[in-house]
Design an enzyme around this catalytic site. Structure first.
Site, PDB file in Angstrom:
ATOM      1  N   CYS B  74       0.839  -1.211   0.000  1.00  9.28           N
ATOM      2  CA  CYS B  74       0.000   0.000   0.000  1.00  9.28           C
ATOM      3  C   CYS B  74       0.872   1.258   0.000  1.00  9.28           C
ATOM      4  O   CYS B  74       1.600   1.486  -0.949  1.00  9.28           O
ATOM      5  CB  CYS B  74      -0.998  -0.051   1.158  1.00  9.28           C
ATOM      6  N   HIS B 176      -3.820  -5.037  -0.121  1.00  6.42           N
ATOM      7  CA  HIS B 176      -3.341  -5.550   1.171  1.00  6.42           C
ATOM      8  C   HIS B 176      -3.371  -7.079   1.166  1.00  6.42           C
ATOM      9  O   HIS B 176      -4.418  -7.662   1.458  1.00  6.42           O
ATOM     10  CB  HIS B 176      -4.224  -5.016   2.301  1.00  6.42           C
ATOM     11  N   GLU B 178      -2.265  -9.017   3.318  1.00 10.80           N
ATOM     12  CA  GLU B 178      -2.530  -9.487   4.693  1.00 10.80           C
ATOM     13  C   GLU B 178      -4.011  -9.467   5.038  1.00 10.80           C
ATOM     14  O   GLU B 178      -4.417  -9.996   6.069  1.00 10.80           O
ATOM     15  CB  GLU B 178      -1.702  -8.665   5.699  1.00 10.80           C
TER      16      GLU B 178
END
Lengths: 252, 195
Positions: B74, B176, B178
């Site tokens: 990001c 993202h 994650e």
């Protein structure tokens, strides 16, 4: 293409998931972390956890729970319920929440939206609005889980929240919540046209048709529901397949 | 040992948790020696680019000199680009692309928030990932598409932008991983396999 989001909502009291019918008459349905993991594996796009504990002990349990959710779940999740200060929001961010949602505290002190958004970004702040129809044409904002009717009007308050830095608006129609007769579709369409931030629809989902309608005619960016998912009335993979068949963009 | 670069820019807890789920050995650090000697370096970040760049300034020379795999996520990716309209600010200039702001367009609400598809995948990061897989985004600024450095692209608000970039040992994802479910987990796992 950006997908419409399907968001199960889990109300948590003293560490357990419960779901109210019109916000009263709580029924226990399960373990928050396990339920979240299950929804995530079924294809939920995000999760919302609302703390409805009234006690200090319950609040403390909730923060610990947020850490446990963050360790386990690999999709975004929003937490809220009882956030009344910047410190509360910071504590939940530290515990691993992706977003927080504020409701009563934002009505009482709108500058709280700006305070949190300017520190952690608008994407972190979801403003929840519970409103009910008063008379023929007016929607008034309620607080304290629907118990207190305020003078604020739905649309002007939603616009103010956006202007103050909210990243999303989660509007629940108190007239539709728990009834399973469909969402307040016209109100979502109007909100969505008024605002330039995403609108999450909540309250009233009873069928796949209801969800499809609020995502198309209602122009909502996401649909949130609780009991239809918790009690297995609609399975998320079936829901998404049926939405895709209607050419609604969903993540499968 | 993997180094997650700590430069006081937002929440890194979710990246830590993702590495824990992969049972990877990591430390959160701003120590130049720990970063230099790490097997892999992850530059996470949420927040505002010019502020983030200010915090990162003491580590810029170290980061640019790294030869092990580096992954920006990001804002982390955006800081690896040439410059950003957010601020505006000069960035690390590892990638040639500039970071631009989405312009409002019909039907597209900004920030770009939610799940969108990645296309034209061409990087070991995407081994085992299908064209059109969904990943999670939250951002208002995007890295320009580059013929030489873009290794995955996404379309939103009238533009096709860099969903992921690669130049030498430097990698970045605008989404993202994650927070992108099993797809994101696989992408992180793929990154950790690059040596």
């Amino acid at each position: 293409m950006l997908a419409k989001r399907i968001i199960p909502c889990l109300d948590v009291k003293d560490g357990e998931v419960v779901k109210g019918i019109n916000f009263v008459g709580l029924r226990e349905v399960g373990d928050p972390v396990e339920m979240g993991a299950e929804y995530s594996s079924q294809g939920a796009d995000e999760l919302v956890y609302l703390d409805i504990s009234a006690s200090f002990e319950g609040r403390k349990t909730f923060t610990e729970l947020v850490s446990a959710i963050s360790e386990r779940i690999n999709i975004p999740f929003t937490v809220g319920g009882g956030i009344s200060s910047f410190g509360d929001a910071a504590r939940l961010l530290d515990a691993g929440a992706d977003k927080i949602t504020i409701n009563t505290a934002a009505v009482n002190d709108p500058s709280l939206i700006t305070h949190i958004a300017s520190h952690y970004g608008s994407q972190f702040v979801v403003v929840t609005i519970d409103a009910r129809k008063v008379g023929e044409a007016s929607w008034k904002v309620t607080t304290h889980g629907g118990k207190v009717l305020t003078d604020k009007e739905l649309y002007s308050w939603a616009k103010e929240a956006e202007d103050r830095g909210a990243g999303e608006i989660l509007f629940t129609s108190m007239d539709h919540d728990g009834e399973k007769k469909g969402y307040a579709v016209n109100e979502y369409a109007r909100l969505s046209e008024l605002l330039s931030i995403p609108v999450i629809a909540s309250g009233g989902a009873g069928s796949v048709d209801d969800i499809a309608e609020v995502l198309t005619t209602g122009k909502a960016d996401a649909a949130l529901a609780a009991s239809i998912f918790h009690f297995g009335e609609i399975k998320i993979p079936d829901l998404k397949r049926q939405l895709a068949e209607r050419e609604i963009s969903v993540r499968i | 040992m993997i180094a997650i670069v700590d430069y006081k820019a937002g929440n890194i807890r979710s990246v830590e948790n993702a590495l824990k789920r992969l049972e990877a050995d990591y430390q959160v650090t701003s120590d130049p020696d720990a970063i230099r000697t790490a097997s892999h370096v992850i530059l996470p970040g949420v927040g505002e680019a010019s502020n983030a760049m200010r915090f990162l300034l003491p580590l810029v020379d170290v980061l640019k000199s790294l030869t092990q795999p580096v992954l920006g996520i990001c804002i982390g990716l955006q800081l690896m680009c040439a410059s950003s309209e957010e601020g505006p600010t000069e960035c690390m200039n590892i990638f040639d692309s500039k970071v631009l702001r989405f312009r409002p367009s019909e039907g597209a609400k900004i920030p770009h928030m939610g799940w969108n598809t990645i296309e034209n995948l061409r990087s070991p990061l995407f081994r085992g990932i299908q064209e059109g897989a969904f990943v999670y985004y939250v951002h208002s600024y995007y890295p320009e598409y580059s013929d030489s450095e873009t290794v995955a692209s996404t379309y939103f608000a009238g533009v096709t932008f860099s969903a992921a970039m690669n130049r030498g040992n430097f990698y970045g994802t605008q989404f993202h991983p994650e927070k992108s479910g099993p797809v994101g987990e696989k992408i992180l796992e793929n990154f950790l396999r690059i040596c």
